[in-house]
Write a protein that holds these residues in place. Structure first.
Motif, PDB file in Angstrom:
ATOM      1  N   PHE A  67       0.870  -1.116   0.068  1.00 38.56           N
ATOM      2  CA  PHE A  67      -0.097  -0.018  -0.020  1.00 38.56           C
ATOM      3  C   PHE A  67       0.932   1.043  -0.243  1.00 38.56           C
ATOM      4  CE2 PHE A  67      -2.505   3.295   1.905  1.00 38.56           C
ATOM      5  CZ  PHE A  67      -3.671   3.298   1.268  1.00 38.56           C
ATOM      6  N   ARG A  68       1.921   1.276   0.686  1.00 36.01           N
ATOM      7  CA  ARG A  68       2.712   2.500   0.826  1.00 36.01           C
ATOM      8  C   ARG A  68       3.296   2.545  -0.499  1.00 36.01           C
ATOM      9  NH1 ARG A  68       5.167  -0.130   4.888  1.00 36.01           N
ATOM     10  NH2 ARG A  68       7.167   0.029   4.039  1.00 36.01           N
ATOM     11  N   ALA A  69       3.369   1.680  -1.413  1.00 37.77           N
ATOM     12  CA  ALA A  69       4.241   1.817  -2.636  1.00 37.77           C
ATOM     13  C   ALA A  69       3.072   2.415  -3.800  1.00 37.77           C
ATOM     14  CB  ALA A  69       4.801   0.295  -3.263  1.00 37.77           C
ATOM     15  N   ARG A  70       1.857   1.787  -3.464  1.00 36.40           N
ATOM     16  CA  ARG A  70       0.885   2.283  -4.682  1.00 36.40           C
ATOM     17  C   ARG A  70      -0.072   3.453  -4.182  1.00 36.40           C
ATOM     18  NH1 ARG A  70      -1.117  -2.507  -2.322  1.00 36.40           N
ATOM     19  NH2 ARG A  70      -3.331  -2.534  -1.312  1.00 36.40           N
ATOM     20  N   SER A  71       0.158   4.003  -2.774  1.00 35.77           N
ATOM     21  CA  SER A  71      -0.554   5.054  -2.550  1.00 35.77           C
ATOM     22  C   SER A  71       0.011   5.926  -1.519  1.00 35.77           C
ATOM     23  CB  SER A  71      -2.060   4.377  -1.535  1.00 35.77           C
ATOM     24  OG  SER A  71      -2.699   3.668  -2.426  1.00 35.77           O
ATOM     25  N   PRO A  72       1.268   6.597  -2.305  1.00 32.87           N
ATOM     26  CA  PRO A  72       1.962   7.304  -1.447  1.00 32.87           C
ATOM     27  C   PRO A  72       1.235   8.665  -1.023  1.00 32.87           C
ATOM     28  CG  PRO A  72       2.904   7.514  -3.790  1.00 32.87           C
ATOM     29  CD  PRO A  72       1.611   6.284  -3.460  1.00 32.87           C
ATOM     30  N   GLU A  73       0.400   9.178  -1.814  1.00 37.01           N
ATOM     31  CA  GLU A  73      -0.374  10.363  -1.577  1.00 37.01           C
ATOM     32  C   GLU A  73      -1.257  10.221  -0.204  1.00 37.01           C
ATOM     33  OE1 GLU A  73      -1.027   8.770  -4.215  1.00 37.01           O
ATOM     34  OE2 GLU A  73       0.019  10.031  -5.836  1.00 37.01           O
ATOM     35  N   THR A  74      -1.849   8.853   0.157  1.00 31.93           N
ATOM     36  CA  THR A  74      -2.504   8.607   1.427  1.00 31.93           C
ATOM     37  C   THR A  74      -1.512   8.532   2.393  1.00 31.93           C
ATOM     38  OG1 THR A  74      -4.460   7.424   0.048  1.00 31.93           O
ATOM     39  CG2 THR A  74      -4.093   6.966   2.336  1.00 31.93           C
ATOM     40  N   VAL A  75      -0.547   8.031   2.287  1.00 35.88           N
ATOM     41  CA  VAL A  75       0.423   7.699   3.205  1.00 35.88           C
ATOM     42  C   VAL A  75       0.978   9.178   3.654  1.00 35.88           C
ATOM     43  CG1 VAL A  75       2.698   6.681   4.103  1.00 35.88           C
ATOM     44  CG2 VAL A  75       1.214   5.274   2.513  1.00 35.88           C
ATOM     45  N   ALA A  76       1.325   9.979   2.638  1.00 31.15           N
ATOM     46  CA  ALA A  76       1.823  11.392   3.218  1.00 31.15           C
ATOM     47  C   ALA A  76       0.749  12.133   3.891  1.00 31.15           C
ATOM     48  CB  ALA A  76       2.138  12.023   1.578  1.00 31.15           C
ATOM     49  N   ARG A  77      -0.521  11.890   3.699  1.00 26.95           N
ATOM     50  CA  ARG A  77      -1.497  12.648   4.350  1.00 26.95           C
ATOM     51  C   ARG A  77      -1.655  12.049   5.679  1.00 26.95           C
ATOM     52  NH1 ARG A  77      -7.066  11.156   4.826  1.00 26.95           N
ATOM     53  NH2 ARG A  77      -6.938   9.875   3.247  1.00 26.95           N
ATOM     54  N   PHE A  78      -1.209  10.804   5.783  1.00 25.57           N
ATOM     55  CA  PHE A  78      -1.514  10.097   7.232  1.00 25.57           C
ATOM     56  C   PHE A  78      -0.177  10.738   7.945  1.00 25.57           C
ATOM     57  CE2 PHE A  78      -5.282   7.928   6.198  1.00 25.57           C
ATOM     58  CZ  PHE A  78      -5.908   7.711   7.254  1.00 25.57           C
ATOM     59  N   ARG A  79       0.872  10.781   7.503  1.00 27.11           N
ATOM     60  CA  ARG A  79       2.034  11.316   8.093  1.00 27.11           C
ATOM     61  C   ARG A  79       1.956  12.676   8.414  1.00 27.11           C
ATOM     62  NH1 ARG A  79       6.808  13.493   7.956  1.00 27.11           N
ATOM     63  NH2 ARG A  79       8.821  12.446   8.433  1.00 27.11           N
ATOM     64  N   GLN A  80       1.381  13.450   7.698  1.00 22.55           N
ATOM     65  CA  GLN A  80       1.236  14.941   7.991  1.00 22.55           C
ATOM     66  C   GLN A  80       0.440  14.961   9.181  1.00 22.55           C
ATOM     67  OE1 GLN A  80      -0.779  17.083   5.092  1.00 22.55           O
ATOM     68  NE2 GLN A  80       0.047  19.194   5.739  1.00 22.55           N
ATOM     69  N   GLY A  81      -0.620  14.183   9.430  1.00 30.76           N
ATOM     70  CA  GLY A  81      -1.758  14.344  10.423  1.00 30.76           C
ATOM     71  C   GLY A  81      -1.056  13.818  11.785  1.00 30.76           C
ATOM     72  N   PHE A  82      -0.239  12.554  11.625  1.00 29.63           N
ATOM     73  CA  PHE A  82       0.555  12.200  12.711  1.00 29.63           C
ATOM     74  C   PHE A  82       1.328  13.148  13.308  1.00 29.63           C
ATOM     75  CE2 PHE A  82       4.239  10.044  14.667  1.00 29.63           C
ATOM     76  CZ  PHE A  82       3.541   8.944  15.456  1.00 29.63           C
ATOM     77  N   VAL A  83       2.125  13.847  12.140  1.00 26.46           N
ATOM     78  CA  VAL A  83       3.072  14.767  12.889  1.00 26.46           C
ATOM     79  C   VAL A  83       2.348  16.200  13.498  1.00 26.46           C
ATOM     80  CG1 VAL A  83       4.873  16.557  12.054  1.00 26.46           C
ATOM     81  CG2 VAL A  83       5.123  14.092  11.177  1.00 26.46           C
ATOM     82  N   ALA A  84       0.979  16.344  13.076  1.00 26.56           N
ATOM     83  CA  ALA A  84       0.453  17.433  13.707  1.00 26.56           C
ATOM     84  C   ALA A  84       0.070  17.067  14.939  1.00 26.56           C
ATOM     85  CB  ALA A  84      -0.580  17.997  12.632  1.00 26.56           C
ATOM     86  N   THR A  85      -0.292  15.792  15.323  1.00 23.28           N
ATOM     87  CA  THR A  85      -0.773  15.530  16.678  1.00 23.28           C
ATOM     88  C   THR A  85      -0.097  15.864  17.664  1.00 23.28           C
ATOM     89  OG1 THR A  85      -1.693  13.489  15.487  1.00 23.28           O
ATOM     90  CG2 THR A  85      -1.322  13.570  18.034  1.00 23.28           C
ATOM     91  N   ALA A  86      -0.714  16.561  18.838  1.00 17.86           N
ATOM     92  CA  ALA A  86       0.185  17.217  20.062  1.00 17.86           C
ATOM     93  C   ALA A  86       0.810  15.855  20.654  1.00 17.86           C
ATOM     94  CB  ALA A  86      -0.813  17.499  21.035  1.00 17.86           C
ATOM     95  N   ALA A  87       2.189  16.095  20.789  1.00 18.36           N
ATOM     96  CA  ALA A  87       3.144  14.875  21.255  1.00 18.36           C
ATOM     97  C   ALA A  87       2.624  14.712  22.535  1.00 18.36           C
ATOM     98  CB  ALA A  87       4.587  15.135  21.524  1.00 18.36           C
ATOM     99  N   HIS A  88       2.277  15.337  23.619  1.00 16.36           N
ATOM    100  CA  HIS A  88       1.661  15.135  24.691  1.00 16.36           C
ATOM    101  C   HIS A  88       0.204  14.280  24.819  1.00 16.36           C
ATOM    102  CE1 HIS A  88       0.098  19.024  24.344  1.00 16.36           C
ATOM    103  NE2 HIS A  88      -0.903  18.692  25.065  1.00 16.36           N
ATOM    104  N   GLY A  89      -0.548  14.663  23.510  1.00 17.16           N
ATOM    105  CA  GLY A  89      -1.730  14.006  23.511  1.00 17.16           C
ATOM    106  C   GLY A  89      -1.490  12.609  23.002  1.00 17.16           C
ATOM    107  N   TYR A  90      -0.476  12.358  22.109  1.00 20.77           N
ATOM    108  CA  TYR A  90      -0.328  11.175  21.425  1.00 20.77           C
ATOM    109  C   TYR A  90       0.460  10.089  22.653  1.00 20.77           C
ATOM    110  CZ  TYR A  90       2.708   7.468  19.098  1.00 20.77           C
ATOM    111  OH  TYR A  90       3.137   6.423  18.585  1.00 20.77           O
ATOM    112  N   ALA A  91       1.186  10.842  23.519  1.00 21.04           N
ATOM    113  CA  ALA A  91       1.801  10.044  24.918  1.00 21.04           C
ATOM    114  C   ALA A  91       0.520   9.866  25.702  1.00 21.04           C
ATOM    115  CB  ALA A  91       2.904  10.797  25.361  1.00 21.04           C
ATOM    116  N   GLY A  92      -0.338  10.616  25.992  1.00 21.23           N
ATOM    117  CA  GLY A  92      -1.536  10.279  27.079  1.00 21.23           C
ATOM    118  C   GLY A  92      -2.008   9.079  26.454  1.00 21.23           C
ATOM    119  N   CYS A  93      -2.596   9.075  25.244  1.00 22.64           N
ATOM    120  CA  CYS A  93      -3.223   8.072  24.588  1.00 22.64           C
ATOM    121  C   CYS A  93      -2.366   6.566  24.493  1.00 22.64           C
ATOM    122  CB  CYS A  93      -3.897   8.112  23.397  1.00 22.64           C
ATOM    123  SG  CYS A  93      -5.323   9.270  23.329  1.00 22.64           S
ATOM    124  N   CYS A  94      -1.096   6.740  24.200  1.00 23.09           N
ATOM    125  CA  CYS A  94      -0.203   5.524  24.353  1.00 23.09           C
ATOM    126  C   CYS A  94      -0.155   4.944  25.845  1.00 23.09           C
ATOM    127  CB  CYS A  94       1.171   5.921  23.993  1.00 23.09           C
ATOM    128  SG  CYS A  94       1.455   6.328  22.133  1.00 23.09           S
TER     129      CYS A  94
END
Length: 266
Positions: A159-186
């Motif tokens: 999927f990463r090979a055939r849908s790089p645009e989708t992967v890039a969108r999810f990567r952007q959303g991941f990076v935009a997530t507050a680190a302490h919010g991510y850590a809280g849910c982890c």
């Protein structure tokens, strides 16, 4: 979009779509994502159901309180959303972290679940040390330091090979997530273990898993089905975010479940 406050005052970003007269379907996303994870499910559901999706605390447009979060807090958030919308019951569809939430609801708020769909999740997801490592890295180095590795966990190689645009969108959303919010849910995933409780989840259940899912492989899905009375299993040719990688297969399985449980047309 609308804002709903949880019992402790946390503001939750909520989106409601679809048929107001149909059954309520509550969609709960994975850690490191937001409610847009479910974009490909909305066309299939909105004409048949009232679809409710929201950003988990710490993610997207919801508040991100400091500190570790608990599964009790996430459960209270979900119940606050249902209460605000006068939804006595809902079909809860949870992916990864959302699946952990759904299991908590089955144990602590059984009367609010019409059914549940556990997607790419487990009764015990990951390990204490694995989640603590992610917490420490997010808080010390930031989300960008974890983004590339996380995309290999979210998506299969193909999927990463055939849908790089989708992967890039999810990567952007991941990076935009507050680190302490991510850590809280982890911290929620670090602390949750429902392996001894599965037989008490007396809720009509569908388990959807991905054959190429590294974080929660098919063995985890099969263990859920063995433990939860009457649970059914569908395995798709996907990685961890099955609803994104194979929306057609995912939607077909979900609609078949909703048809059996709520009379929703396929």
């Amino acid at each position: 979009m609308t804002t709903i406050r949880s019992a402790d005052g946390t503001r939750l970003n909520v989106r409601i779509e679809g048929a107001g007269h149909g059954p309520t379907v509550l969609l709960a996303h994975s850690v490191g994502c937001d409610l847009s994870l479910w974009d490909a499910q909305i066309p299939a559901l909105a004409g048949r159901c009232r679809v409710v999706r929201y950003d988990a605390r710490g993610h997207g447009g919801s508040d991100a309180p400091a500190g570790d979060y608990s599964i009790d807090q996430l459960g209270a958030d979900a119940l606050a959303v249902l209460d605000a919308l006068d939804a006595r019951t809902a079909h809860v569809v949870g992916l990864s972290l959302g699946g952990t939430l759904a299991q908590w609801l089955a144990l602590h708020a059984r009367d609010r679940l019409a059914s549940m769909v556990l997607c790419d999740t487990a009764a015990r997801l990951g390990t204490d040390t694995g989640w603590q490592s992610r917490i420490d890295m997010a808080l010390s180095q930031g989300m960008a330091a974890m983004a590339d590795l996380s995309m290999t966990r979210f998506f299969s190689d193909g999927f990463r090979a055939r849908s790089p645009e989708t992967v890039a969108r999810f990567r952007q959303g991941f990076v935009a997530t507050a680190a302490h919010g991510y850590a809280g849910c982890c911290a929620v995933l670090r602390d949750c273990d429902f392996r001894a409780d599965l037989e008490r989840m007396a809720v009509p259940t569908l388990v959807i898993g991905g054959r190429e899912d590294a974080p929660t492989p098919p063995a985890d899905a099969e263990a859920l089905v063995r433990g939860i009375p009457g649970a059914a299993l569908v395995l798709l040719e996907t990685g961890h975010l099955s609803a994104v990688e194979d929306p057609d297969g995912f939607n077909a399985a979900l609609l078949a479940h909703l048809s059996a449980q709520a009379g929703v047309r396929r």
